[in-house]
Design a protein around this motif. Structure first.
Motif, PDB file in Angstrom:
ATOM      1  N   VAL A   1       0.838  -1.200   0.000  1.00  0.00           N
ATOM      2  CA  VAL A   1       0.000   0.000   0.000  1.00  0.00           C
ATOM      3  C   VAL A   1       0.876   1.255   0.000  1.00  0.00           C
ATOM      4  O   VAL A   1       0.627   2.208  -0.748  1.00  0.00           O
ATOM      5  N   ALA A   2       1.940   1.237   0.815  1.00  0.00           N
ATOM      6  CA  ALA A   2       2.853   2.395   0.862  1.00  0.00           C
ATOM      7  C   ALA A   2       3.463   2.651  -0.507  1.00  0.00           C
ATOM      8  O   ALA A   2       3.573   3.791  -0.966  1.00  0.00           O
ATOM      9  N   ARG A   3       3.839   1.568  -1.171  1.00  0.00           N
ATOM     10  CA  ARG A   3       4.455   1.716  -2.482  1.00  0.00           C
ATOM     11  C   ARG A   3       3.467   2.298  -3.492  1.00  0.00           C
ATOM     12  O   ARG A   3       3.812   3.139  -4.320  1.00  0.00           O
ATOM     13  N   ALA A   4       2.229   1.855  -3.398  1.00  0.00           N
ATOM     14  CA  ALA A   4       1.220   2.399  -4.307  1.00  0.00           C
ATOM     15  C   ALA A   4       0.990   3.890  -4.031  1.00  0.00           C
ATOM     16  O   ALA A   4       0.844   4.687  -4.952  1.00  0.00           O
ATOM     17  N   LEU A   5       1.001   4.261  -2.739  1.00  0.00           N
ATOM     18  CA  LEU A   5       0.804   5.675  -2.398  1.00  0.00           C
ATOM     19  C   LEU A   5       1.977   6.517  -2.867  1.00  0.00           C
ATOM     20  O   LEU A   5       1.832   7.692  -3.194  1.00  0.00           O
ATOM     21  N   ALA A   6       3.169   5.903  -2.926  1.00  0.00           N
ATOM     22  CA  ALA A   6       4.376   6.641  -3.303  1.00  0.00           C
ATOM     23  C   ALA A   6       4.288   7.169  -4.724  1.00  0.00           C
ATOM     24  O   ALA A   6       4.936   8.147  -5.070  1.00  0.00           O
ATOM     25  N   SER A   7       3.504   6.529  -5.558  1.00  0.00           N
ATOM     26  CA  SER A   7       3.400   7.000  -6.933  1.00  0.00           C
ATOM     27  C   SER A   7       2.728   8.373  -6.948  1.00  0.00           C
ATOM     28  O   SER A   7       2.746   9.063  -7.946  1.00  0.00           O
ATOM     29  N   ASN A   8       2.136   8.733  -5.782  1.00  0.00           N
ATOM     30  CA  ASN A   8       1.534  10.048  -5.627  1.00  0.00           C
ATOM     31  C   ASN A   8       0.448  10.317  -6.641  1.00  0.00           C
ATOM     32  O   ASN A   8       0.158  11.455  -6.968  1.00  0.00           O
ATOM     33  N   SER A   9      -0.097   9.235  -7.161  1.00  0.00           N
ATOM     34  CA  SER A   9      -1.103   9.418  -8.188  1.00  0.00           C
ATOM     35  C   SER A   9      -2.463   9.524  -7.523  1.00  0.00           C
ATOM     36  O   SER A   9      -2.656   9.086  -6.395  1.00  0.00           O
ATOM     37  N   SER A  10      -3.386  10.110  -8.227  1.00  0.00           N
ATOM     38  CA  SER A  10      -4.719  10.243  -7.657  1.00  0.00           C
ATOM     39  C   SER A  10      -5.499   8.939  -7.830  1.00  0.00           C
ATOM     40  O   SER A  10      -6.578   8.792  -7.317  1.00  0.00           O
ATOM     41  N   ILE A  11      -4.910   7.989  -8.570  1.00  0.00           N
ATOM     42  CA  ILE A  11      -5.615   6.734  -8.828  1.00  0.00           C
ATOM     43  C   ILE A  11      -4.853   5.553  -8.237  1.00  0.00           C
ATOM     44  O   ILE A  11      -3.658   5.402  -8.457  1.00  0.00           O
ATOM     45  N   LEU A  12      -5.562   4.740  -7.457  1.00  0.00           N
ATOM     46  CA  LEU A  12      -4.965   3.530  -6.883  1.00  0.00           C
ATOM     47  C   LEU A  12      -5.756   2.312  -7.335  1.00  0.00           C
ATOM     48  O   LEU A  12      -6.972   2.270  -7.176  1.00  0.00           O
ATOM     49  N   LEU A  13      -5.056   1.332  -7.888  1.00  0.00           N
ATOM     50  CA  LEU A  13      -5.699   0.088  -8.302  1.00  0.00           C
ATOM     51  C   LEU A  13      -5.264  -0.997  -7.331  1.00  0.00           C
ATOM     52  O   LEU A  13      -4.073  -1.213  -7.136  1.00  0.00           O
TER      53      LEU A  13
END
Ligand SMILES: Nc1ncnc2c1ncn2[C@@H]1O[C@H](COP(=O)(O)OP(=O)(O)OP(=O)(O)O)[C@@H](O)[C@H]1O
Ligand SMILES: [Mg+2]
Length: 347
Positions: free
Chosen positions: A144-156
């Motif tokens: 989850v942290a890694r996905a948040l790191a992309s700083n994108s407004s979209i999370l899959l």
């Protein structure tokens, strides 16, 4: 984000069948359905890990085919069931990978990664470990942290919590809801667990075998009015009870704690430091049922009554101190009142 008449075929197999769906910004949309109904395929078509056969997918109003696949992929966070971490990189480096690829300096990517570890409830002392040295729940948090790191407004997120035990899973679910209340990302979350869908989703898309979208709506709408027999059977027989999750329990009277308030005089609530500590009967202490925490739902209230050995629920405040007792007849009366209100019928 929008799916417009999107179909995916693998040879003759239709994995996703003419999908039309608008995904609201800043909300959690859950794709739920039985195995093989096209949830993962639909998710992966968004960032072009899978290319659709026909139709169009709009991301922020633009067809997703307008961008290079690798750029598109990096612009969205992606969490997999098995966290999908790189085994030969440390936790902090795993989290910092996408920001590094996007040109962030090594130093600030690491600083940010350490902050994100804290955000998802991971001790930063784990930063230098390798994925194999983490528990399943910790690895999912890294995911989850890694996905948040992309700083994108979209999370899959594809079944991100399905490989961990139920207790850890509950923690991760709560953590996700807490994070989302701060971050308000557009999250697409895949699960085959209807309870998880109802808990996490602002909106739920129910997929049926053959890649057909059977229903899209709020969890409450889906439980109240399943669109067809498939959805009704998928949301299951407990749906009446699940629905109580959406009703508050402020109408349920909390009776002051006196020994006369139990249905049988011989039950006595044991209280230590103001907190419930089980029920006493014939000199024995029996563990109590689930507690109704102030501000909870009707489902919580009902469960506190049904799970209590004495047949009366125990209400506590947010610090765990006893507020009083809940009686089954009051809980049932509140569910009745709620039903009348919902359908606009006078009692
Ligand atoms: N690479 C592939 N090649 C051929 N068929 C595929 C491929 N990937 C998926 N499929 C088929 O497409 C259909 C949808 O698969 P998908 O993985 O999207 O289902 P799912 O809803 O995510 O299932 P699960 O809950 O088991 O993860 C299935 O019939 C599957 O066998
Ligand atoms: Mg899948």
């Amino acid at each position: 984000m929008e799916f417009k008449s999107v179909t995916k075929k693998y040879g003759d197999v239709v994995a996703v069948d003419n999908l039309n769906l608008s995904i609201p910004r800043g909300k959690i949309t859950v794709f739920v359905g039985p195995s093989g109904c096209g949830k993962t395929t639909s998710l992966r078509m968004i960032n072009r890990m899978v290319e659709h056969t026909s139709g169009e997918i709009l991301v922020n109003g633009e067809p997703n085919t307008a961008q290079e696949p690798h750029k598109l992929r990096r612009s969205m966070g992606y969490v997999l069931q098995q966290a999908g971490l790189m085994p030969h990189r440390t936790i902090v480096d795993n989290i910092a990978t996408v920001p590094r690829l996007n040109g962030t300096s090594a130093k600030s990517a690491r600083t940010e990664a350490l902050q994100l570890m804290e955000t998802v409830g991971l001790d930063t002392s784990l930063a230098k470990r390798y994925p194999a040295q983490l528990s399943g729940g910790q690895a999912q948090r890294v995911g989850v942290a890694r996905a948040l790191a992309s700083n994108s407004s979209i999370l899959l997120m594809d079944e991100p919590f399905s490989a961990v035990d139920p207790v850890v899973r509950q923690d991760l679910q709560k953590e996700l809801l807490r994070l989302q209340s701060e971050l308000q990302r557009t999250i697409i979350f895949v699960t085959h667990d209807i309870d998880e869908a109802v808990l996490l989703g602002d909106y739920v898309a129910v997929f049926a075998v053959g890649g057909r979208l059977a229903q899209f709506g709020t969890p409450e709408e889906i439980l109240r009015e399943p669109a067809d027999d498939f959805v009704a059977s998928f949301v299951g027989r407990d749906r009446g009870i699940r629905r109580l999750t959406f009703a508050g329990a402020s109408d349920v009277k909390i009776h002051p704690l006196t020994s006369q308030n139990t249905p049988w005089q011989q039950w006595e609530l044991k209280v230590e430091d103001g907190k419930p500590a089980g029920w006493i009967i014939d000199g024995r202490t029996i563990p109590g049922g689930s507690l109704f925490v102030e501000g909870g739902t009707l489902r919580d209230a009902l469960d506190s009554v049904l799970s209590s050995p004495s047949g009366v629920g125990v209400a506590v405040d947010r610090n765990g101190k006893v507020l009083g007792l809940l009686k089954s007849e009051d809980v049932l009366a509140a569910t009745e009142a709620e039903r009348h209100r919902r359908y606009g019928v006078n009692a």
